[in-house]
Enzyme design. Sequence first.
Site, PDB file in Angstrom:
ATOM      1  N   GLU A 108       0.828  -1.211   0.000  1.00 14.89           N
ATOM      2  CA  GLU A 108       0.000   0.000   0.000  1.00 14.89           C
ATOM      3  C   GLU A 108       0.862   1.261   0.000  1.00 14.89           C
ATOM      4  O   GLU A 108       0.478   2.280  -0.588  1.00 14.89           O
ATOM      5  CB  GLU A 108      -0.946  -0.029   1.202  1.00 14.89           C
ATOM      6  N   GLU A 128      -3.856  -9.552   4.038  1.00 14.76           N
ATOM      7  CA  GLU A 128      -4.634  -9.235   5.246  1.00 14.76           C
ATOM      8  C   GLU A 128      -5.792 -10.200   5.478  1.00 14.76           C
ATOM      9  O   GLU A 128      -6.200 -10.433   6.628  1.00 14.76           O
ATOM     10  CB  GLU A 128      -5.181  -7.801   5.150  1.00 14.76           C
TER      11      GLU A 128
END
Length: 693
Positions: A108, A128
């Site tokens: 990210e 995640e």
Amino acid sequence: MTAINAVADLAIEGDIAVLTLNSPPVNALSAAVRSGILDGIALAIADSKVKGIVLICAGKTFIAGADITEFGKPPLGPSLADVQAAIEGSPKPVVAAIHGTALGGGLEVALVCHYRVAAKSAKCGLPEVNLGLLPGAGGTQRLPRIVGPAKALDMVTSGAHIGAAAAAEMGLFDVVTDDAALRADAIAFVRQVNAGQRPLRKVRDLNEKVEAARGKPELFADFRRANARRFRGFDAPEYNIRCIEAAVNLPFDEGMKVERKLFLELMNGTQSAAQRYYFFASRQVWNLPDVPADTPTIDVKKVGIVGAGTMGGGIAMNLLNAGVPVVIVETAQEALDRGVRTIRANYDNTASKGRITAADVDKRMALLTPSLDLGQLADADLVIEAVYENMDVKKDIFGKLDKLVKQGAILATNTSALDVNEIACATSRPEAVIGLHFFSPANVMKLLEVVRGDKTAKPVIRTSMELARKIGKIAALVGVCPGFVGNRMLAQRQREAQKLVLEGALPWDIDRVLYNFGFPMGPFAMSDLAGLDLGWIREKSSSATLREILCEMDRRGQKTGAGYYDYDGKRNAKPSPVVEQIIRDFAARQGKTSRVVSEQEILERCVYTMINEGAKILEEGKAIRASDIDVVWVNGYGWPVYRGGPMFYADTIGLDKVLAAMKNFEATLGADFKPARLLEDLVAQGRKFGDLK
């Protein structure tokens, strides 16, 4: 070079600033790392000589994700959103130079850089979902804008790591270069960006791929349908899908609000708490308080296996896969040939699916030596006995091994329930004897119970644990007791399931409750899969149990087309009216009165009894930690990881609730439900299993 803080420094090379992060072991996005990035970017922007910025990491990897030890704690330092805004809003081009892995928050961060240069060996991903979460720092909104919604769906719901070449093909990486040239090529790339006056590309503004999917809800419907079985019971995959839908259908800032809302729901939910707990439990299980990591180990260069059946063959494959030579011994040529053929067939099947090459198959088979001579194991460093569960047979084998095998070797038994101490007594070296309880099929199942005898030496224990790691298993050190940890607890569930069918609950009722709880299958479906005749002998059968009656009728499970269930030609199960009548008749002969059994009672009697037995195991010191029990059950018995394991689940629902149910069952159904003393003590103290140290 300017030191930004303890984990970041800034070097100016001509007109390019190189911001280097060095926070071992994986440059996780801790408060210090976030501060280092934010302050470093600010310094580079403020320096008029600097025309571009390279973000790179020292050590073995790029930023490998968030610092999950900070989860649930008060925030420290700048937020990740502040860091990303500074990078993305930089008036000077920022290029991420990626090696190792860029995972989760690391990817990210890379996605807010204007460009990405990667080493050939680099991998990236958003894992995640494996912690019951979704990428909460814009990953679900930026990823589909650069790789497209279809590929983004795959990445966020699988957590898969993507290699550099594939990532470049998707558009995720702009340049892939040799590992040794990464720093120099990233600097050169920034200069090329400036020389060509290329725009400061913001992924958030790339709308072409998401707009192309707008108005096509079938993309998401089809994806959900295709993966329904894989996602069953889990919240996180669905939440990730909703975020990608938001990326397609909403402006970027609105999509970010959806991502944040759903991220917080998952973060505050029990499933993510369970999956994060399991993440740490699966690492803690390797920590042995009285067997330190520097304990000497035995060099295992050659392994002998006694028994070429299902278990022996599966165990051999684990070792062959890791490049360890194996001698496998049988008593009859036919059994030996059959065992070797099965190993070869398993490898050929794997090769046919493209998972290994034909050369891999030949290499592994070349490490296998079949033999009818136990004497061939004389120079083995480890011998694993894998014959059927009979104490006399096992003791006979160990007595022979004791006389044959060199001193210093480990003598291991694959018993699933028998007394390892009694087996060790058949030798003159009980300190060399240990249990290595592989789970079937041994070449597939991840769990290995390492069973420590009363006299097992610490180097033998440490060697066994390290070997487990080498062959790709997750090992739990347990003590000697009937069934050890996993099977001892399973016996409680099996007993109650059998009792429940005589009280009025039918096999498919019980299986449905446990399946809906999250198990892959219930106890009766599992019995049909394994074969009801496992250990059954017709000559000794006396119609004393339902299983015996079904076997006598040739209803032996899926392989005969009938067991507790009826099966069609594709092994699809359906409730059997024949079995229902057999149960009714058998219960009547036993003097049982049929009643309606609630789903709640089924769940409590099958699951709470396991929790209670787990408490007894801890009480007796047969498991080191409650979390070790959970690791055993997640890896060996299909306990749903989103419930953490039986002991974590008990903490989640409240130990007082478990204790009250056990006391009620004890009063109405008898001593099988007597609460463990530890369970009563913890409730009295207001503590949980997780509080035990």
